[in-house]
Design a protein around this motif. Structure first.
Motif, PDB file in Angstrom:
ATOM      1  N   ASP A  18       2.906  -2.112  -6.100  1.00 39.82           N
ATOM      2  CA  ASP A  18       2.525  -0.900  -5.369  1.00 39.82           C
ATOM      3  C   ASP A  18       1.055  -0.653  -5.650  1.00 39.82           C
ATOM      4  N   PHE A  19       0.293  -0.325  -4.599  1.00 42.01           N
ATOM      5  CA  PHE A  19      -1.164  -0.311  -4.736  1.00 42.01           C
ATOM      6  C   PHE A  19      -1.767   0.796  -3.889  1.00 42.01           C
ATOM      7  N   ARG A  20      -2.699   1.533  -4.458  1.00 45.64           N
ATOM      8  CA  ARG A  20      -3.416   2.596  -3.741  1.00 45.64           C
ATOM      9  C   ARG A  20      -4.727   2.039  -3.209  1.00 45.64           C
ATOM     10  N   LEU A  66       0.831  -1.198   0.000  1.00 46.36           N
ATOM     11  CA  LEU A  66       0.000   0.000   0.000  1.00 46.36           C
ATOM     12  C   LEU A  66       0.866   1.250   0.000  1.00 46.36           C
ATOM     13  N   ALA A  67       0.524   2.163  -0.899  1.00 43.21           N
ATOM     14  CA  ALA A  67       1.271   3.404  -1.064  1.00 43.21           C
ATOM     15  C   ALA A  67       0.298   4.519  -1.399  1.00 43.21           C
ATOM     16  N   GLU A  68       0.677   5.744  -1.094  1.00 39.25           N
ATOM     17  CA  GLU A  68      -0.156   6.903  -1.439  1.00 39.25           C
ATOM     18  C   GLU A  68      -0.184   7.133  -2.941  1.00 39.25           C
ATOM     19  N   ALA A  69       0.902   6.808  -3.591  1.00 41.22           N
ATOM     20  CA  ALA A  69       0.977   6.957  -5.047  1.00 41.22           C
ATOM     21  C   ALA A  69       1.430   5.628  -5.627  1.00 41.22           C
ATOM     22  N   ALA A  70       0.846   5.258  -6.730  1.00 42.40           N
ATOM     23  CA  ALA A  70       1.224   4.025  -7.418  1.00 42.40           C
ATOM     24  C   ALA A  70       1.198   4.312  -8.912  1.00 42.40           C
TER      25      ALA A  70
END
Length: 138
Positions: free
Chosen positions: A116-118, A92-96
């Motif tokens: 990477d996933f929002r 989980l990331a703020e930007a992907a």
């Protein structure tokens, strides 16, 4: 021998495990809840037991939290839980990236596709299911 890993949530979708990695408050449990609402089964919330069985990485519920999911603003609820072979990890990331290429994470020497996933983006659960179908280990 299984090793308990904290701060990872896992659900099984169609019998395949999806690890959901992220910092506290990043949306792991919320994404898991959305996926469970769509038919996934809880493996572990904020903790999983990982074990290598042959060449396959498996996730199982740790005994002390088996079947427990924290729903913010509601509390801890009891749900059915299961174990599953791990097919994908969502970081989980703020930007992907808009058009991602999966990387990989490694547990017990076994590489697992990692994306990477929002989790806070619209239709996160549906996108997670598509990510599993496209990038997950069959």
């Amino acid at each position: 021998m299984a090793q308990a890993i904290a701060n990872i949530t896992c659900v099984a979708i169609g019998g395949r495990g999806v690890l959901i990695e992220g910092a506290p408050g990043s949306g792991k449990s919320t994404l898991a809840l959305q996926l469970i609402d769509r038919g996934a089964v809880l493996v572990g919330d904020d903790g999983v037991a990982l074990d290598l069985r042959g060449e396959t990485l498996w996730a199982a519920p740790p005994p002390n939290i088996a079947g427990k999911l924290e729903i913010r603003g509601v509390g801890i609820v009891d749900l059915p839980c299961s174990e599953a072979p791990v097919a994908l990890s969502l970081l989980l990331a703020e930007a992907a990236p808009r058009l991602p290429e999966p990387g990989s994470g490694e547990w017990f020497g076994r590489a697992i596709p990692r994306l990477d996933f929002r989790a806070r983006a619209p239709a996160a659960a549906i996108r997670a299911e598509y990510a599993l179908a496209r990038f997950g280990i069959p």
